[in-house]
Design a protein around this motif. Structure first.
Motif, PDB file in Angstrom:
ATOM      1  N   ASP A   1     -27.349  -7.619  -8.883  1.00  0.00           N
ATOM      2  CA  ASP A   1     -26.540  -8.736  -8.396  1.00  0.00           C
ATOM      3  C   ASP A   1     -25.790  -9.344  -9.580  1.00  0.00           C
ATOM      4  O   ASP A   1     -26.377 -10.043 -10.399  1.00  0.00           O
ATOM      5  CB  ASP A   1     -27.418  -9.799  -7.726  1.00  0.00           C
ATOM      6  CG  ASP A   1     -28.013  -9.299  -6.419  1.00  0.00           C
ATOM      7  OD1 ASP A   1     -27.265  -8.713  -5.621  1.00  0.00           O
ATOM      8  OD2 ASP A   1     -29.227  -9.492  -6.203  1.00  0.00           O
ATOM      9  N   LEU A   2     -24.524  -9.052  -9.648  1.00  0.00           N
ATOM     10  CA  LEU A   2     -23.697  -9.536 -10.747  1.00  0.00           C
ATOM     11  C   LEU A   2     -22.392 -10.105 -10.181  1.00  0.00           C
ATOM     12  O   LEU A   2     -22.004  -9.765  -9.058  1.00  0.00           O
ATOM     13  CB  LEU A   2     -23.380  -8.400 -11.733  1.00  0.00           C
ATOM     14  CG  LEU A   2     -24.584  -7.793 -12.484  1.00  0.00           C
ATOM     15  CD1 LEU A   2     -24.146  -6.562 -13.272  1.00  0.00           C
ATOM     16  CD2 LEU A   2     -25.211  -8.821 -13.421  1.00  0.00           C
ATOM     17  N   PRO A   3     -21.702 -10.956 -10.941  1.00  0.00           N
ATOM     18  CA  PRO A   3     -20.430 -11.514 -10.459  1.00  0.00           C
ATOM     19  C   PRO A   3     -19.380 -10.424 -10.280  1.00  0.00           C
ATOM     20  O   PRO A   3     -19.432  -9.367 -10.915  1.00  0.00           O
ATOM     21  CB  PRO A   3     -20.029 -12.502 -11.568  1.00  0.00           C
ATOM     22  CG  PRO A   3     -21.285 -12.771 -12.323  1.00  0.00           C
ATOM     23  CD  PRO A   3     -22.112 -11.536 -12.230  1.00  0.00           C
ATOM     24  N   TRP A   4     -18.406 -10.737  -9.410  1.00  0.00           N
ATOM     25  CA  TRP A   4     -17.323  -9.795  -9.178  1.00  0.00           C
ATOM     26  C   TRP A   4     -16.579  -9.529 -10.487  1.00  0.00           C
ATOM     27  O   TRP A   4     -16.360 -10.417 -11.291  1.00  0.00           O
ATOM     28  CB  TRP A   4     -16.342 -10.375  -8.161  1.00  0.00           C
ATOM     29  CG  TRP A   4     -15.264  -9.401  -7.779  1.00  0.00           C
ATOM     30  CD1 TRP A   4     -15.292  -8.497  -6.771  1.00  0.00           C
ATOM     31  CD2 TRP A   4     -13.995  -9.245  -8.428  1.00  0.00           C
ATOM     32  NE1 TRP A   4     -14.122  -7.778  -6.742  1.00  0.00           N
ATOM     33  CE2 TRP A   4     -13.297  -8.211  -7.753  1.00  0.00           C
ATOM     34  CE3 TRP A   4     -13.377  -9.861  -9.505  1.00  0.00           C
ATOM     35  CZ2 TRP A   4     -12.035  -7.790  -8.123  1.00  0.00           C
ATOM     36  CZ3 TRP A   4     -12.102  -9.438  -9.887  1.00  0.00           C
ATOM     37  CH2 TRP A   4     -11.450  -8.422  -9.188  1.00  0.00           C
ATOM     38  N   GLY A   5     -16.197  -8.308 -10.698  1.00  0.00           N
ATOM     39  CA  GLY A   5     -15.522  -7.913 -11.928  1.00  0.00           C
ATOM     40  C   GLY A   5     -16.519  -7.408 -12.941  1.00  0.00           C
ATOM     41  O   GLY A   5     -16.441  -6.256 -13.379  1.00  0.00           O
ATOM     42  N   ILE A   6     -17.482  -8.254 -13.309  1.00  0.00           N
ATOM     43  CA  ILE A   6     -18.513  -7.825 -14.254  1.00  0.00           C
ATOM     44  C   ILE A   6     -19.359  -6.721 -13.633  1.00  0.00           C
ATOM     45  O   ILE A   6     -19.707  -5.728 -14.296  1.00  0.00           O
ATOM     46  CB  ILE A   6     -19.382  -9.029 -14.671  1.00  0.00           C
ATOM     47  CG1 ILE A   6     -18.537 -10.051 -15.424  1.00  0.00           C
ATOM     48  CG2 ILE A   6     -20.557  -8.573 -15.520  1.00  0.00           C
ATOM     49  CD1 ILE A   6     -19.285 -11.299 -15.819  1.00  0.00           C
ATOM     50  N   HIS A   7     -19.679  -6.880 -12.352  1.00  0.00           N
ATOM     51  CA  HIS A   7     -20.479  -5.867 -11.665  1.00  0.00           C
ATOM     52  C   HIS A   7     -19.749  -4.526 -11.670  1.00  0.00           C
ATOM     53  O   HIS A   7     -20.357  -3.471 -11.936  1.00  0.00           O
ATOM     54  CB  HIS A   7     -20.765  -6.326 -10.233  1.00  0.00           C
ATOM     55  CG  HIS A   7     -21.909  -5.618  -9.608  1.00  0.00           C
ATOM     56  ND1 HIS A   7     -22.376  -5.916  -8.349  1.00  0.00           N
ATOM     57  CD2 HIS A   7     -22.697  -4.602 -10.045  1.00  0.00           C
ATOM     58  CE1 HIS A   7     -23.389  -5.142  -8.058  1.00  0.00           C
ATOM     59  NE2 HIS A   7     -23.602  -4.320  -9.070  1.00  0.00           N
ATOM     60  N   MET A   8     -18.471  -4.538 -11.386  1.00  0.00           N
ATOM     61  CA  MET A   8     -17.701  -3.302 -11.361  1.00  0.00           C
ATOM     62  C   MET A   8     -17.639  -2.660 -12.744  1.00  0.00           C
ATOM     63  O   MET A   8     -17.803  -1.440 -12.893  1.00  0.00           O
ATOM     64  CB  MET A   8     -16.285  -3.587 -10.857  1.00  0.00           C
ATOM     65  CG  MET A   8     -15.394  -2.363 -10.752  1.00  0.00           C
ATOM     66  SD  MET A   8     -13.690  -2.786 -10.298  1.00  0.00           S
ATOM     67  CE  MET A   8     -13.140  -3.598 -11.814  1.00  0.00           C
ATOM     68  N   ILE A   9     -17.445  -3.475 -13.778  1.00  0.00           N
ATOM     69  CA  ILE A   9     -17.355  -2.947 -15.141  1.00  0.00           C
ATOM     70  C   ILE A   9     -18.686  -2.336 -15.575  1.00  0.00           C
ATOM     71  O   ILE A   9     -18.727  -1.246 -16.174  1.00  0.00           O
ATOM     72  CB  ILE A   9     -16.913  -4.048 -16.113  1.00  0.00           C
ATOM     73  CG1 ILE A   9     -15.474  -4.473 -15.794  1.00  0.00           C
ATOM     74  CG2 ILE A   9     -17.015  -3.574 -17.556  1.00  0.00           C
ATOM     75  CD1 ILE A   9     -14.997  -5.660 -16.597  1.00  0.00           C
ATOM     76  N   VAL A  10     -19.791  -3.014 -15.261  1.00  0.00           N
ATOM     77  CA  VAL A  10     -21.107  -2.491 -15.637  1.00  0.00           C
ATOM     78  C   VAL A  10     -21.388  -1.167 -14.917  1.00  0.00           C
ATOM     79  O   VAL A  10     -21.885  -0.208 -15.519  1.00  0.00           O
ATOM     80  CB  VAL A  10     -22.198  -3.536 -15.328  1.00  0.00           C
ATOM     81  CG1 VAL A  10     -23.583  -2.940 -15.555  1.00  0.00           C
ATOM     82  CG2 VAL A  10     -22.008  -4.770 -16.196  1.00  0.00           C
ATOM     83  N   ALA A  11     -21.058  -1.109 -13.630  1.00  0.00           N
ATOM     84  CA  ALA A  11     -21.261   0.140 -12.884  1.00  0.00           C
ATOM     85  C   ALA A  11     -20.388   1.257 -13.443  1.00  0.00           C
ATOM     86  O   ALA A  11     -20.827   2.407 -13.563  1.00  0.00           O
ATOM     87  CB  ALA A  11     -20.962  -0.085 -11.405  1.00  0.00           C
ATOM     88  N   LEU A  12     -19.147   0.921 -13.795  1.00  0.00           N
ATOM     89  CA  LEU A  12     -18.241   1.911 -14.364  1.00  0.00           C
ATOM     90  C   LEU A  12     -18.781   2.443 -15.687  1.00  0.00           C
ATOM     91  O   LEU A  12     -18.813   3.664 -15.919  1.00  0.00           O
ATOM     92  CB  LEU A  12     -16.854   1.282 -14.566  1.00  0.00           C
ATOM     93  CG  LEU A  12     -15.818   2.105 -15.329  1.00  0.00           C
ATOM     94  CD1 LEU A  12     -15.486   3.383 -14.580  1.00  0.00           C
ATOM     95  CD2 LEU A  12     -14.548   1.281 -15.578  1.00  0.00           C
ATOM     96  N   LEU A  13     -19.226   1.545 -16.560  1.00  0.00           N
ATOM     97  CA  LEU A  13     -19.757   1.965 -17.859  1.00  0.00           C
ATOM     98  C   LEU A  13     -21.016   2.803 -17.689  1.00  0.00           C
ATOM     99  O   LEU A  13     -21.221   3.787 -18.419  1.00  0.00           O
ATOM    100  CB  LEU A  13     -20.042   0.742 -18.732  1.00  0.00           C
ATOM    101  CG  LEU A  13     -18.811  -0.040 -19.213  1.00  0.00           C
ATOM    102  CD1 LEU A  13     -19.236  -1.269 -20.001  1.00  0.00           C
ATOM    103  CD2 LEU A  13     -17.911   0.855 -20.067  1.00  0.00           C
ATOM    104  N   ALA A  14     -21.863   2.433 -16.734  1.00  0.00           N
ATOM    105  CA  ALA A  14     -23.085   3.213 -16.491  1.00  0.00           C
ATOM    106  C   ALA A  14     -22.735   4.642 -16.085  1.00  0.00           C
ATOM    107  O   ALA A  14     -23.354   5.611 -16.556  1.00  0.00           O
ATOM    108  CB  ALA A  14     -23.926   2.535 -15.417  1.00  0.00           C
TER     109      ALA A  14
END
Length: 434
Positions: A165-178
């Motif tokens: 559960d992460l804020p919008w934008g940060i969640h997408m970036i973290v998933a992308l980096l993973a």
């Protein structure tokens, strides 16, 4: 023998006037331009696609019921067969165009342009994975492990997308980096084994494909890992909205932010290969690793770094699948054959960044338009797969393409010039002897 004012060479025989050996005329700039175009790799790629479409048209004609009916009385009324062939082939390729570029029958421009956005959506993971394969090619490595790298990237990005559960934008970036890291590490295994042990990357990447597939299949059947809670199906939960790629043109189109990412990736790969010292080392190792080693380049580290970057690019294709295309949850077939199609895309693009980008869009058009061909004209969707395979076949045989289209080759032109020069020398030697 002496130089004359015309720039030729004077040959003086005993008791005779000097003869002038004329220099061979320089080819015109138009001739040079023509040779550059006809002897380049780009024209081979274009003609390979054209040949594949011609052969595909023949197969469409043979499988069409109206053509088969008209051919029974071909010698009595040949025009009926020709008309049926034209109707079948033209109808199929018009449907391909309208299903992949623009639908002229749509009531509005917004609806008419939708096929183009579908083409770009299909092309997005193909371009990303194709860049990963093309980059490995430039280092002299055959990255056939796109499927495994996509699966691992999809699993990592998907787990972050549906479990955190992460804020919008940060969640997408973290998933992308993973996803990028997972794809890079999985490909890095092949690079490290080649660098440290000399293991062939083709065998290693093929085995890693199987390992990744069965590992992800096990994780999808294991509660607490990737399997959706309370479900017995081998499928993940849906991705959370905060991690999903945003749509580019609204909900009526499927094109998403992933296409912007592959454009950025193409620019980055172009810069690495054409403008950076790392790209120079990659190309040197790909051309001749022994000479590169003598020049002071650390060849093993280039293999590892190159495969890490290639794996991250292929991983971007997997991330696009789970965050942009299949956001309702995915299963073990999330790669959808893209890992292997990427090899074809890289070959068609001649392992160049922008060539791969264009080839990915072309294959995206085949995928988007193939369904339209099947729905509108009843053309088997397998014919599109055959056309793609034929493209690879013709690209792998440039002499065949040159022979079919009567294109000059560099070797043939060089032999022609050498024969003309030898003939001229013999004629001048005979004149001197007389």
């Amino acid at each position: 023998m002496s130089e004359n004012l015309t720039g030729g060479t004077s040959i003086t025989a005993p008791g005779s006037a000097p003869l002038v050996q004329k220099e061979a005329p320089e080819p015109s700039k138009w001739h040079d331009t023509f040779l550059k175009i006809t002897q380049g790799n780009a024209i081979i790629s274009v003609l390979a696609v054209l040949l594949a479409l011609i052969v595909g048209g023949i197969m469409i004609a043979f499988t069409d019921e109206e053509v088969q009916t008209a051919s029974k009385y071909f010698f009595a009324r040949p025009g009926d067969t020709i008309a049926a062939v034209w109707s079948a082939v033209s109808g199929a390729y018009i449907a391909l165009f309208q299903g992949s570029v623009y639908n002229f029958g749509a009531p509005t421009f917004a609806r008419g342009i939708r096929p183009l956005t579908e083409t770009l959506t299909f092309a997005t993971p193909l371009i990303a994975a194709g860049l990963g394969v093309a980059l490995a090619f430039r280092i002299g490595m055959f990255n056939i492990g796109g499927r495994g790298q996509m699966l691992m990237a999809s699993a990592a990005a998907g787990w972050v997308a549906f479990s955190l559960d992460l804020p919008w934008g940060i969640h997408m970036i973290v998933a992308l980096l993973a996803g990028l890291i997972a794809g890079a590490l999985w490909a890095g295994i092949a690079g490290a084994l080649k660098a440290w042990t000399g293991a062939h990357e083709v065998i290693v990447t093929i085995m890693l494909n199987f390992i990744a597939f069965y590992l992800i299949s096990w994780m999808l059947r294991t509660p607490g890992l990737l399997q959706a809670p309370g479900s017995s199906n081998p499928k993940t939960p849906p991705m959370k909205d905060t991690a999903v790629f945003p749509e580019l043109f609204g909900p009526q189109y499927n094109l998403h932010f992933g296409f912007i990412l592959v454009i950025i990736a193409t620019i980055v790969v172009w810069w690495i290969l054409s403008r950076s010292s790392l790209g120079f080392k990659f190309r040197a190792v790909g051309e001749n690793p022994h000479a590169a080693r003598v020049a002071g380049i650390n060849v093993p580290s280039m293999y590892i770094i190159g495969m890490l970057i290639a794996g991250a690019l292929v991983g971007l294709a997997g991330v696009n699948q789970v965050l942009g295309t299949i956001t309702t949850g995915f299963s073990a077939d999330i790669d959808a054959g893209i890992g292997f199609d990427a090899i074809t895309v890289a070959l068609l693009g001649r392992s160049t960044p922008w060539g791969t980008f264009a080839a990915g869009i072309l294959f995206g058009a085949f995928k988007a338009g193939g369904f339209s061909m099947q729905a509108a004209q009843g053309v088997p969707i397998e014919i599109i797969t055959v056309v793609q395979a034929l493209i690879v076949l013709f690209i792998a045989a440039p002499p065949l393409v040159r022979t079919i289209f009567f294109l000059p080759s560099a070797e043939r032109d060089q032999r022609r010039r050498e024969k003309a020069r030898q003939k001229q020398l013999k004629a001048e030697a005979g004149a001197v002897a007389k």
